[in-house]
Structures are given as C-alpha cells and as structure tokens.
Write a protein that holds these residues in place. Structure first.
Motif, PDB file in Angstrom:
ATOM      1  N   ILE A 251       0.838  -1.093   0.021  1.00  0.00           N
ATOM      2  CA  ILE A 251       0.113   0.019  -0.093  1.00  0.00           C
ATOM      3  C   ILE A 251       0.789   1.296   0.038  1.00  0.00           C
ATOM      4  O   ILE A 251       1.598   1.395   0.825  1.00  0.00           O
ATOM      5  N   LYS A 252       0.812   1.979  -1.085  1.00  0.00           N
ATOM      6  CA  LYS A 252       1.512   3.388  -1.271  1.00  0.00           C
ATOM      7  C   LYS A 252       0.930   4.492  -0.631  1.00  0.00           C
ATOM      8  O   LYS A 252      -0.235   4.464  -0.983  1.00  0.00           O
ATOM      9  N   LYS A 253       1.749   5.222   0.155  1.00  0.00           N
ATOM     10  CA  LYS A 253       1.138   6.502   0.682  1.00  0.00           C
ATOM     11  C   LYS A 253       1.758   7.733   0.299  1.00  0.00           C
ATOM     12  O   LYS A 253       1.923   8.454   0.966  1.00  0.00           O
ATOM     13  N   GLY A 254       2.215   7.581  -0.815  1.00  0.00           N
ATOM     14  CA  GLY A 254       2.827   8.987  -1.518  1.00  0.00           C
ATOM     15  C   GLY A 254       4.003   9.421  -0.679  1.00  0.00           C
ATOM     16  O   GLY A 254       4.911   8.736  -0.379  1.00  0.00           O
ATOM     17  N   GLU A 255       3.964  10.735  -0.334  1.00  0.00           N
ATOM     18  CA  GLU A 255       4.979  11.244   0.512  1.00  0.00           C
ATOM     19  C   GLU A 255       4.992  10.583   1.895  1.00  0.00           C
ATOM     20  O   GLU A 255       5.920  11.185   2.650  1.00  0.00           O
ATOM     21  N   HIS A 256       4.233   9.767   2.370  1.00  0.00           N
ATOM     22  CA  HIS A 256       4.189   9.248   3.673  1.00  0.00           C
ATOM     23  C   HIS A 256       4.747   7.678   3.557  1.00  0.00           C
ATOM     24  O   HIS A 256       4.695   7.003   4.545  1.00  0.00           O
TER      25      HIS A 256
END
Length: 306
Positions: free
Chosen positions: A201-206
């Motif tokens: 699960i990718k959370k972008g800048e997080h």
C-alpha cells in the motif's frame, strides 16, 4: 532475470507549481521499464499510435529494454493531460484521449511467454487476466497494479485477478475503496484474503507498507526538498521493487523488504524531474547512495534496560 511488463505507453502533458511539460513520455509501462532497467533486463508490451515519437522511446533500448512487444498502429497515441495545482498527491485530470489504447488487446510475443517475473501494470483487469493465459509457465512472481476506475467498474474481475497473483500494489485510497474500510491494516488483511501473498500500500509522500500474513514492513518516503512531478512515481516504485527481486532472484521476506527500499529509491528519483528524464540520468552509484540514505532514515540502536 528478465521482467515482462504489460502496460500503457503514453504521452503526458503535465503542469505542476514547478513547471510544465508537453507530450512527454509517460504511461505505466514506460515508467516501470525506465526504473526496472537499472536492475535487470525488461520486456515491454504495449501499443502506441502512428504519432508516437519512437525515437525517444528507443532510448530505453540502450538500458536493456526490449521494445519488440510495443506495437505501433495507425491512429492516435494514448494522451493524458493533468496538473497538480497545490496537492502533489492529487492530480487534476484536464484531458484523457485513449486513442489506440482504447482497443489495446495485449499479444505477448512468443519469446516473451516464459518470464520469471511478470508485472501487470495498470490496465483493464480483464486484459491482465488474458495476459496470464498467454504465459506458458508460471513466473516466480506475478505482480499487478490497479486504480480507482477499475475498482469501481470491474471489481469482480479485479478480485478474480487477485486470486492469480502473488503481489498487488495500490495506493491507500484504492485499498480503502476496494475493501470498504478506512483502516489500512484491516484493508490489507482483506486484500490478502482474496489470494495474493503480499500487498503493498503506497502512501505517496508518507511512504509505503508491505503486508504479508502476520507481518508488516514500513518504508518512509525520501525527504526531498523539491518534489517536481509525481506522475509515474508508483510505477517507478514498482519497477525498482520488481527489478531488484529479478536481479537477486531471492523472494525471502528479508529480500522483499530490501526490494521495497529499492522501489522507494527509484520512485524518489522519478519525481525529481518531468517524465522519465531523471530515471534516464541516474546510475548505479546514485541508486546505491540513495538506498544507503534510506537505511540511515530508519536506523537506530535500541537502548538496553529501558
């Protein structure tokens, strides 16, 4: 080990607070190939129109990308136009012209039909399932990506696909949409129940989370001072992740965690310039240096006898 990727090969026109690019090389397959080619050889399957600048795309051949699976047919190429006015995690789509991509029906060349690693980039899940039927022997790893449009319009086919893959990558919003839950741990458990062994699960800048049965691994995003253009960051992450696994041939839990870091490193390079420009500039020493910096981000010594 070669990686086979099936995805879009497009032209992007993107505007961010830092600049603008028109008709730049884009598409899920293109970003994945540009990223993974730093680590392994890549076989790309896609379709473009007669207006596509193949001379620019052929720059990937010098990096070990086999483009013989990219079909050029009469008509217009897939084009996407968007801008990131303020929130660089949420693009505003200005125009989408599918062109020849609307009738894309992937035909896997015979010499591509026995890959050891397969990445089904973000296309119609029915097409992703058809690609699996054309593979003669099961790859060591089959991974796929998806998006909100397919989750809402072809959820049943997507869930069927998840029963045939080893790993799925999606962002946090898509994970919540697919499972109907806000909690990402619960969402990951639900997605694992559909069949894959791993969920990223990718959370972008997080950062990004890797889930497997009873295990979770977290990798932070690299703290860039200027995030220039986030288009293609997720596909570049996938390219680094799968590329590293193909390079090492090691599917242990420990190596998958290392692969997440390599994916994060490649994604961080991709956002530093428009299109695949930065991915074409970096070399092995740049990648290893950034991976080392990722290690420092989370490295600490646990105090004894707290």
């Amino acid at each position: 080990m070669a990686v086979l990727v099936v995805g879009s090969v497009a032209l992007d026109s993107v505007e961010t607070p830092f600049g603008k690019a028109d008709n730049a090389l884009g598409g899920s397959g293109t970003f994945f190939a540009a990223s993974a080619s730093h680590l392994t050889s890549v076989q790309l399957v896609g379709v473009v129109g007669s207006d596509y600048p193949m001379d620019q795309l052929r720059a990937l051949e010098s990096r070990g990308v086999d483009l013989s699976g990219v079909e050029q047919v009469a008509g217009s190429s897939f084009r996407w136009a968007g801008r990131y006015p303020h929130d660089l995690n949420s693009p505003e789509t200005l125009d989408t012209q599918l062109g020849v991509f609307a009738s894309f029906d992937p035909k896997i060349p015979e010499r591509f039909q026995n890959p050891e690693f397969l990445f089904l980039a973000n296309i119609d899940p029915e097409l992703q399932l058809n690609v699996l039927k054309q593979v003669t022997n099961r790859p060591k790893m089959i991974a796929c990506d998806t998006m909100n449009f397919w989750i809402s319009s072809k959820r049943d086919q997507l869930v069927e696909l998840l029963g045939h893959v080893d790993l799925v990558t999606l962002n946090d919003g898509e994970a919540r949409q697919l499972t109907g839950t806000n909690n990402l741990v619960t969402a990951a458990k639900t997605i694992l129940s559909y069949g894959p062994k791993y969920v990223i699960i990718k959370k972008g800048e997080h950062g990004a989370l890797l889930f497997s049965e009873g295990k979770v691994f977290f990798a932070p995003a690299y703290p860039l001072e200027t995030l220039f253009d986030p288009t293609g960051a997720g596909d570049s992450f996938a390219g680094g992740f799968i590329g590293y696994l193909a390079k090492t041939g090691d599917l242990s839990e420990e190596n998958l965690r290392r692969a997440v870091i390599y994916g994060s490193a490649m994604g961080s390079f991709a956002v530093e310039k428009f299109s695949i420009t930065r991915l074409m500039e970096v070399d092995k020493s740049d990648i290893e240096s950034r991976v080392a910096e990722f290690k420092k981000l989370v490295e600490f010594e646990q105090e004894v006898n707290v």
